[in-house]
Design an enzyme around this catalytic site. Structure first.
Site, PDB file in Angstrom:
ATOM      1  N   ASN A   1       0.825  -1.214   0.000  1.00 65.96           N
ATOM      2  CA  ASN A   1       0.000   0.000   0.000  1.00 65.96           C
ATOM      3  C   ASN A   1       0.864   1.271   0.000  1.00 65.96           C
ATOM      4  O   ASN A   1       0.361   2.365   0.238  1.00 65.96           O
ATOM      5  CB  ASN A   1      -0.969  -0.007   1.196  1.00 65.96           C
ATOM      6  CG  ASN A   1      -0.239  -0.011   2.535  1.00 65.96           C
ATOM      7  OD1 ASN A   1       0.976   0.151   2.584  1.00 65.96           O
ATOM      8  ND2 ASN A   1      -0.963  -0.196   3.612  1.00 65.96           N
TER       9      ASN A   1
ATOM     10  N   HIS B   1       3.305   1.973   2.097  1.00 68.38           N
ATOM     11  CA  HIS B   1       3.807   2.465   3.389  1.00 68.38           C
ATOM     12  C   HIS B   1       5.326   2.349   3.479  1.00 68.38           C
ATOM     13  O   HIS B   1       5.937   1.483   2.852  1.00 68.38           O
ATOM     14  CB  HIS B   1       3.098   1.799   4.581  1.00 68.38           C
ATOM     15  CG  HIS B   1       3.448   0.367   4.845  1.00 68.38           C
ATOM     16  ND1 HIS B   1       2.568  -0.520   5.431  1.00 68.38           N
ATOM     17  CD2 HIS B   1       4.584  -0.349   4.621  1.00 68.38           C
ATOM     18  CE1 HIS B   1       3.142  -1.690   5.567  1.00 68.38           C
ATOM     19  NE2 HIS B   1       4.378  -1.623   5.070  1.00 68.38           N
TER      20      HIS B   1
ATOM     21  N   GLU C   1       1.078   4.135   7.445  1.00 69.38           N
ATOM     22  CA  GLU C   1       0.021   3.641   6.568  1.00 69.38           C
ATOM     23  C   GLU C   1      -0.556   4.805   5.758  1.00 69.38           C
ATOM     24  O   GLU C   1      -0.336   5.974   6.097  1.00 69.38           O
ATOM     25  CB  GLU C   1      -1.068   2.978   7.427  1.00 69.38           C
ATOM     26  CG  GLU C   1      -0.567   1.782   8.242  1.00 69.38           C
ATOM     27  CD  GLU C   1      -0.349   0.523   7.414  1.00 69.38           C
ATOM     28  OE1 GLU C   1       0.179   0.625   6.281  1.00 69.38           O
ATOM     29  OE2 GLU C   1      -0.684  -0.581   7.897  1.00 69.38           O
TER      30      GLU C   1
END
Ligand code: F6R
Length: 264
Positions: A137, A139, A144
């Site tokens: 994602n 990160h 996050e």
């Protein structure tokens, strides 16, 4: 931003270890920012081998790890403390009192603890070389999506995607961590130099967004575009979705010719 394209994960590990070992030899008291996860395993393996076979000396170096799961003590085999010990520290001559990894044992006073982690980094003179992996994602650390691009070390709630990614490593029935303590994106951007490693097709989309996408808190790694000294070291699979691969190869060739010190 330099993008170094390598054939496979083994070459990525070797190139990263070459840069880390050059930094340690140039400045024995170097302050390293370290990452865990499957991506840097080859780098640690190579650094251990350089320590054993080529007397790479870590005795004066200091380290700060990016993150640790809340709820996992250092002896838990899934903790990042355990990962670092078994994959790196127990095989090299790092001095124990210069190793820093966020605590997974805390149950209260997270903010106070995180401020003290930031203070320790400052007291050590700041991070000279930060190693990063990248999540699917986007990160970096456990920042996050939608983490503030100015964030500092703090308690961070993990996404369900990250929780699921970790589930495969934890024995059935064991509680899966929901939060982590992580250096912030602002903390990472304070490092003097940053190396980010990525391997495998599952990282291709995140890598492309980080390098060629707009800077956005939706993809934490895109914040690295703001840093003046970042090197991405990625294998063919992770580079798959980049549109400018030929140009990155050309930049590398011309860097070798005109400013080779940047590649040291
Ligand atoms: C680990 C860390 C994470 C990982 C990322 C990629 O300390 O901070 O950001 O680098 O989740 O993990 P792997 O390498 O296992 O794919």
């Amino acid at each position: 931003m330099l993008v170094v394209l390598k054939q496979d994960a083994r070459e990525v590990g070797q190139e990263a270890a070459r840069i880390v070992s050059a930094a340690v030899r140039a400045k024995p008291s170097v302050v390293l920012g370290l990452a865990t996860g499957s991506t840097p395993l080859g780098m640690y393996e190579e650094l251990v081998s350089l320590h054993k076979k080529a007397s790479l000396d870590f005795s004066k170096a200091t380290s700060f790890n990016l993150d640790e799961y809340v709820g996992l003590g250092p002896d838990n085999p899934q903790s990042f403390h355990h990962f670092m010990q078994s994959n790196f520290f127990s095989h090299v001559n790092f001095s124990k009192d210069r190793i820093h990894i966020p605590s997974g044992d805390l149950r209260t006073n997270y903010s106070e603890y995180c401020l003290s982690y930031e203070d320790e980094i400052k007291k050590a003179g700041g991070i000279d070389l930060q190693i990063l992996g990248i999540g699917r994602n986007g990160h970096i650390g456990f920042n996050e999506p939608n983490s503030s691009l100015a964030s500092r070390t703090r308690l961070k709630e993990l996404t369900l995607e990250t929780v699921e990614d970790n589930r495969r490593f934890l024995p059935k029935g064991e509680e899966i961590p929901e939060c982590a303590i992580t250096m912030g994106i602002g903390t990472i951007l304070d490092a003097r130099r940053i190396l980010i490693l990525a391997t495998g097709k599952s990282k291709a989309a995140a890598v492309a967004k980080a390098i060629e996408g707009p800077i956005s808190s939706s993809v934490s790694a895109s914040a690295l575009q703001l840093h003046p000294d970042v090197t991405f070291i990625i294998d063919e699979d992770a580079a798959y979705a980049l549109t400018q691969r030929d140009y990155y190869r050309r930049v590398l060739e011309l860097t070798k010719k005109y400013t080779p010190e940047k590649l040291a």
